[in-house]
Design a protein around this motif. Structure first.
Motif, PDB file in Angstrom:
ATOM      1  N   ASP A   3     -11.237  12.506 -17.109  1.00 44.91           N
ATOM      2  CA  ASP A   3     -12.680  11.759 -16.394  1.00 44.91           C
ATOM      3  C   ASP A   3     -12.491  10.333 -16.471  1.00 44.91           C
ATOM      4  O   ASP A   3     -13.636   9.665 -16.315  1.00 44.91           O
ATOM      5  N   ARG A   4     -11.512   9.630 -16.825  1.00 46.19           N
ATOM      6  CA  ARG A   4     -11.527   8.306 -17.140  1.00 46.19           C
ATOM      7  C   ARG A   4     -11.662   7.507 -15.697  1.00 46.19           C
ATOM      8  O   ARG A   4     -11.010   7.953 -14.864  1.00 46.19           O
ATOM      9  N   LYS A   5     -12.171   6.454 -15.814  1.00 48.82           N
ATOM     10  CA  LYS A   5     -12.462   5.695 -14.649  1.00 48.82           C
ATOM     11  C   LYS A   5     -11.932   4.117 -14.947  1.00 48.82           C
ATOM     12  O   LYS A   5     -12.332   3.708 -16.011  1.00 48.82           O
ATOM     13  N   THR A   6     -11.373   3.505 -14.025  1.00 48.66           N
ATOM     14  CA  THR A   6     -11.167   2.169 -14.329  1.00 48.66           C
ATOM     15  C   THR A   6     -12.504   1.263 -14.093  1.00 48.66           C
ATOM     16  O   THR A   6     -13.338   1.879 -13.313  1.00 48.66           O
ATOM     17  N   LEU A   7     -12.515   0.180 -14.664  1.00 47.44           N
ATOM     18  CA  LEU A   7     -13.404  -0.969 -14.689  1.00 47.44           C
ATOM     19  C   LEU A   7     -13.773  -1.134 -13.154  1.00 47.44           C
ATOM     20  O   LEU A   7     -14.873  -1.038 -12.569  1.00 47.44           O
ATOM     21  N   ALA A   8     -12.582  -1.266 -12.394  1.00 46.28           N
ATOM     22  CA  ALA A   8     -12.764  -1.830 -11.016  1.00 46.28           C
ATOM     23  C   ALA A   8     -13.319  -0.578 -10.212  1.00 46.28           C
ATOM     24  O   ALA A   8     -14.254  -0.850  -9.362  1.00 46.28           O
ATOM     25  N   GLU A  36     -10.070  -6.026 -15.299  1.00 50.46           N
ATOM     26  CA  GLU A  36      -9.708  -5.016 -14.648  1.00 50.46           C
ATOM     27  C   GLU A  36      -8.219  -5.085 -14.242  1.00 50.46           C
ATOM     28  O   GLU A  36      -7.741  -4.027 -13.861  1.00 50.46           O
ATOM     29  N   SER A  37      -7.479  -6.200 -14.417  1.00 49.78           N
ATOM     30  CA  SER A  37      -6.015  -5.903 -14.289  1.00 49.78           C
ATOM     31  C   SER A  37      -5.440  -5.545 -15.469  1.00 49.78           C
ATOM     32  O   SER A  37      -4.169  -5.251 -15.377  1.00 49.78           O
ATOM     33  N   GLY A  38      -5.998  -5.401 -16.596  1.00 49.40           N
ATOM     34  CA  GLY A  38      -5.364  -4.948 -17.643  1.00 49.40           C
ATOM     35  C   GLY A  38      -4.516  -6.248 -18.701  1.00 49.40           C
ATOM     36  O   GLY A  38      -3.885  -6.039 -19.653  1.00 49.40           O
ATOM     37  N   LYS A  39      -4.870  -7.320 -18.164  1.00 52.68           N
ATOM     38  CA  LYS A  39      -4.369  -8.444 -18.878  1.00 52.68           C
ATOM     39  C   LYS A  39      -5.005  -8.931 -20.292  1.00 52.68           C
ATOM     40  O   LYS A  39      -4.656  -9.406 -21.013  1.00 52.68           O
ATOM     41  N   ARG A  40      -6.319  -8.520 -20.141  1.00 58.89           N
ATOM     42  CA  ARG A  40      -6.997  -8.469 -21.406  1.00 58.89           C
ATOM     43  C   ARG A  40      -7.938  -7.180 -21.610  1.00 58.89           C
ATOM     44  O   ARG A  40      -8.352  -6.604 -20.567  1.00 58.89           O
ATOM     45  N   ILE A  41      -8.420  -6.692 -22.815  1.00 62.47           N
ATOM     46  CA  ILE A  41      -9.143  -5.815 -23.120  1.00 62.47           C
ATOM     47  C   ILE A  41     -10.343  -6.235 -23.834  1.00 62.47           C
ATOM     48  O   ILE A  41     -10.284  -7.124 -24.707  1.00 62.47           O
ATOM     49  N   PRO A  42     -11.357  -6.021 -23.069  1.00 62.08           N
ATOM     50  CA  PRO A  42     -12.681  -6.373 -23.653  1.00 62.08           C
ATOM     51  C   PRO A  42     -12.885  -6.163 -25.170  1.00 62.08           C
ATOM     52  O   PRO A  42     -12.607  -5.061 -25.798  1.00 62.08           O
ATOM     53  N   ASN A  60     -14.565   6.738 -21.727  1.00 60.64           N
ATOM     54  CA  ASN A  60     -14.300   7.215 -20.325  1.00 60.64           C
ATOM     55  C   ASN A  60     -14.028   6.156 -19.562  1.00 60.64           C
ATOM     56  O   ASN A  60     -13.762   6.124 -18.261  1.00 60.64           O
ATOM     57  N   ILE A  61     -13.897   4.934 -19.913  1.00 57.62           N
ATOM     58  CA  ILE A  61     -13.564   3.814 -19.330  1.00 57.62           C
ATOM     59  C   ILE A  61     -12.020   3.321 -19.618  1.00 57.62           C
ATOM     60  O   ILE A  61     -11.626   3.063 -20.712  1.00 57.62           O
ATOM     61  N   ASP A  62     -11.222   3.173 -18.788  1.00 54.99           N
ATOM     62  CA  ASP A  62      -9.853   2.930 -18.720  1.00 54.99           C
ATOM     63  C   ASP A  62      -9.631   1.404 -18.533  1.00 54.99           C
ATOM     64  O   ASP A  62      -9.891   1.003 -17.344  1.00 54.99           O
ATOM     65  N   PHE A  63      -9.420   0.456 -19.595  1.00 51.72           N
ATOM     66  CA  PHE A  63      -9.331  -0.850 -19.410  1.00 51.72           C
ATOM     67  C   PHE A  63      -7.826  -1.275 -19.215  1.00 51.72           C
ATOM     68  O   PHE A  63      -7.362  -2.243 -19.267  1.00 51.72           O
ATOM     69  N   SER A  64      -6.849  -0.304 -19.119  1.00 54.00           N
ATOM     70  CA  SER A  64      -5.470  -0.587 -19.024  1.00 54.00           C
ATOM     71  C   SER A  64      -5.075  -1.348 -17.722  1.00 54.00           C
ATOM     72  O   SER A  64      -4.267  -2.000 -17.553  1.00 54.00           O
ATOM     73  N   GLY A  65      -6.087  -1.290 -16.743  1.00 55.90           N
ATOM     74  CA  GLY A  65      -5.657  -1.828 -15.531  1.00 55.90           C
ATOM     75  C   GLY A  65      -4.716  -0.863 -14.579  1.00 55.90           C
ATOM     76  O   GLY A  65      -4.265  -1.416 -13.204  1.00 55.90           O
ATOM     77  N   VAL A  66      -4.530   0.157 -15.064  1.00 57.57           N
ATOM     78  CA  VAL A  66      -3.515   1.102 -14.263  1.00 57.57           C
ATOM     79  C   VAL A  66      -4.290   2.299 -13.798  1.00 57.57           C
ATOM     80  O   VAL A  66      -4.983   2.858 -14.392  1.00 57.57           O
ATOM     81  N   ARG A  67      -3.958   2.416 -12.360  1.00 54.45           N
ATOM     82  CA  ARG A  67      -4.861   3.614 -11.847  1.00 54.45           C
ATOM     83  C   ARG A  67      -3.987   4.621 -11.750  1.00 54.45           C
ATOM     84  O   ARG A  67      -2.727   4.746 -11.255  1.00 54.45           O
ATOM     85  N   ASN A  68      -4.526   5.898 -11.999  1.00 59.26           N
ATOM     86  CA  ASN A  68      -3.689   6.999 -12.216  1.00 59.26           C
ATOM     87  C   ASN A  68      -3.879   7.579 -10.720  1.00 59.26           C
ATOM     88  O   ASN A  68      -4.265   7.106  -9.660  1.00 59.26           O
ATOM     89  N   SER A  69      -2.773   8.580 -10.549  1.00 59.21           N
ATOM     90  CA  SER A  69      -2.354   8.746  -8.967  1.00 59.21           C
ATOM     91  C   SER A  69      -3.331   9.565  -8.273  1.00 59.21           C
ATOM     92  O   SER A  69      -3.514   9.492  -7.410  1.00 59.21           O
ATOM     93  N   GLN A  70      -4.462  10.313  -9.076  1.00 60.82           N
ATOM     94  CA  GLN A  70      -5.479  10.919  -8.361  1.00 60.82           C
ATOM     95  C   GLN A  70      -6.729  10.028  -8.120  1.00 60.82           C
ATOM     96  O   GLN A  70      -7.371  10.365  -7.020  1.00 60.82           O
ATOM     97  N   ASN A  71      -6.541   8.663  -8.317  1.00 61.75           N
ATOM     98  CA  ASN A  71      -7.521   7.461  -8.066  1.00 61.75           C
ATOM     99  C   ASN A  71      -7.047   6.980  -6.808  1.00 61.75           C
ATOM    100  O   ASN A  71      -7.894   5.995  -6.287  1.00 61.75           O
ATOM    101  N   ILE A  72      -5.730   6.975  -6.333  1.00 56.69           N
ATOM    102  CA  ILE A  72      -5.326   6.041  -5.336  1.00 56.69           C
ATOM    103  C   ILE A  72      -5.629   6.580  -4.037  1.00 56.69           C
ATOM    104  O   ILE A  72      -5.679   7.886  -3.657  1.00 56.69           O
TER     105      ILE A  72
END
Length: 72
Positions: A3-8, A36-42, A60-72
Motif C-alpha cells: 500500500d506504499r505510495k511515492t510522495l509524487a 521525490e527523486s530519492g536523492k534525499r530522504i526527509p 506507507n510513504i515511499d521516499f526512495s523515488g523508485v516507483r514500483n511496476s504497479q504504479n507505472i
C-alpha cells in the motif's frame, strides 16, 4: 499487497504542486523535488508532517523515488 505510495503520487493525487507542498511544509520546492527523486530522504519530523498532511501513515510513504511496476 503493497500500500506504499511515492510522495509524487500522493502529491499528484491531491492535485498539489511541489511549490504548494513546499509552502505548506515551510521548505523549498527543491527539497520536495529531492525527496521525490530519492536523492534525499526527509528528516523524520518532516516525514511525519507530510504523512499528516496526506492523512496517511508515515510508513506507507515511499521516499526512495523508485516507483514500483504497479504504479507505472
Amino acid at each position: 499487497m503493497d500500500d506504499r505510495k511515492t510522495l509524487a503520487d500522493l502529491r499528484r493525487e491531491n492535485r498539489i504542486s511541489q511549490r504548494e507542498l513546499a509552502k505548506k511544509l515551510n521548505m523549498s520546492s527543491g527539497a520536495i523535488a529531492m525527496y521525490e527523486s530519492g536523492k534525499r530522504i526527509p528528516p523524520l519530523v518532516k516525514a511525519i508532517k507530510i504523512a499528516e498532511l496526506f492523512n496517511i501513515p508515515v510508513e506507507n510513504i515511499d521516499f526512495s523515488g523508485v516507483r514500483n511496476s504497479q504504479n507505472i
